[in-house]
Structures are given as structure tokens and as C-alpha cells.
Design a protein around this motif. Structure first.
Motif, PDB file in Angstrom:
ATOM      1  N   ARG A 171       0.828  -1.199   0.000  1.00 49.62           N
ATOM      2  CA  ARG A 171       0.000   0.000   0.000  1.00 49.62           C
ATOM      3  C   ARG A 171       0.863   1.250   0.000  1.00 49.62           C
ATOM      4  NH1 ARG A 171      -2.843  -0.539   4.627  1.00 49.62           N
ATOM      5  NH2 ARG A 171      -1.359   0.731   5.766  1.00 49.62           N
ATOM      6  N   GLN A 172       1.921   1.279   0.802  1.00 44.73           N
ATOM      7  CA  GLN A 172       2.799   2.449   0.849  1.00 44.73           C
ATOM      8  C   GLN A 172       3.534   2.651  -0.467  1.00 44.73           C
ATOM      9  OE1 GLN A 172       5.225   1.658   4.270  1.00 44.73           O
ATOM     10  NE2 GLN A 172       3.704   2.457   5.712  1.00 44.73           N
ATOM     11  N   LYS A 173       3.947   1.567  -1.081  1.00 39.83           N
ATOM     12  CA  LYS A 173       4.664   1.676  -2.347  1.00 39.83           C
ATOM     13  C   LYS A 173       3.756   2.211  -3.452  1.00 39.83           C
ATOM     14  CE  LYS A 173       7.291  -0.824  -5.741  1.00 39.83           C
ATOM     15  NZ  LYS A 173       7.720  -2.071  -6.300  1.00 39.83           N
ATOM     16  N   LEU A 174       2.535   1.700  -3.525  1.00 37.99           N
ATOM     17  CA  LEU A 174       1.624   2.116  -4.576  1.00 37.99           C
ATOM     18  C   LEU A 174       1.093   3.530  -4.348  1.00 37.99           C
ATOM     19  CD1 LEU A 174      -0.373  -1.178  -5.236  1.00 37.99           C
ATOM     20  CD2 LEU A 174       1.495  -0.204  -6.568  1.00 37.99           C
ATOM     21  N   ASN A 175       0.993   3.959  -3.105  1.00 39.50           N
ATOM     22  CA  ASN A 175       0.487   5.313  -2.814  1.00 39.50           C
ATOM     23  C   ASN A 175       1.579   6.366  -2.881  1.00 39.50           C
ATOM     24  OD1 ASN A 175      -2.102   4.421  -2.484  1.00 39.50           O
ATOM     25  ND2 ASN A 175      -1.953   4.231  -0.265  1.00 39.50           N
TER      26      ASN A 175
END
Length: 116
Positions: free
Chosen positions: A106-110
Motif C-alpha cells: 500500500r505504501q509503495k503504490l500510494n
């Protein structure tokens, strides 16, 4: 249930309950499915991710122990404590690893940088 069906198809219905390969396939597939579920849940859950993963794991084990208890009462199938130990350890690993992977995904994609 899905893991058991796949393992039965791969080992054969006649050898399913007494085969070591059946048990290994069931545990490995169950771990992979659990890992994917916890990764997805952690990816979607923004707040209190570990708490929600813990609640899902508790619900799973309450259902698992409840069904084992009912099979013990109605079908006289004994409850073996060691049969719960290895799946429990795999479940703990799946909860922790899946939650970490979901949060990182989630952090990588956001946080992807979009060039203008």
C-alpha cells in the motif's frame, strides 16, 4: 477447504487421509492462501492494520476449534493438540508476514512519484 480439495485431487482420494504428501500440500496451500488474504486485508485496511489482522486470525481459530470440538462430540473424532500446533505457527507467520507485505504494498503504490 480449497487447499484440501486441491491436495485431494493431487494425491488421490484413496490416499488423502493417510498420506504425508497430502498433509504437506494442505499446509503449504493453506499458508499461501492465508498469506494472500492477510496481504490483501492489510493493503485495504488503513488504520489499525495489525489489530484487524489479529481479529481475523482469532475468528479463524475459533471456527477451527469449534468445528473440531463438534466433530469430537458428534463423530467421536479425537482432538489432537499437536495437530493444531504446526498450523497455528504457520498462521502466526502468515498474519505477521502478510500484514507487513500488505502495508508495504500500500505504501509503495500510494507513494509513487508521478512526473509532470
Amino acid at each position: 477447504m480449497l487447499a484440501s480439495a486441491i491436495a485431494t485431487l493431487s494425491v488421490g482420494a484413496g490416499d488423502a487421509t493417510q498420506s504425508t504428501s497430502f498433509l504437506v500440500i494442505v499446509e503449504v496451500l493453506g499458508f499461501i492462501i492465508s498469506l494472500l488474504v492477510y496481504t490483501y486485508l492489510a493493503y485495504k485496511q488503513v488504520a489499525k492494520t495489525y489489530q484487524h489482522a489479529f481479529y481475523v486470525a482469532i475468528l479463524f481459530w475459533l471456527i477451527n476449534l469449534g468445528s473440531s470440538w463438534l466433530m469430537n462430540i458428534f463423530l467421536d473424532i479425537p482432538i489432537v493438540a499437536l495437530a493444531f500446533l504446526f498450523p497455528f505457527l504457520l498462521s502466526v507467520i502468515a498474519v505477521l508476514l502478510g500484514t507487513v507485505l500488505g502495508i508495504q504494498l500500500r505504501q509503495k503504490l500510494n507513494n509513487d512519484v508521478i512526473a509532470i
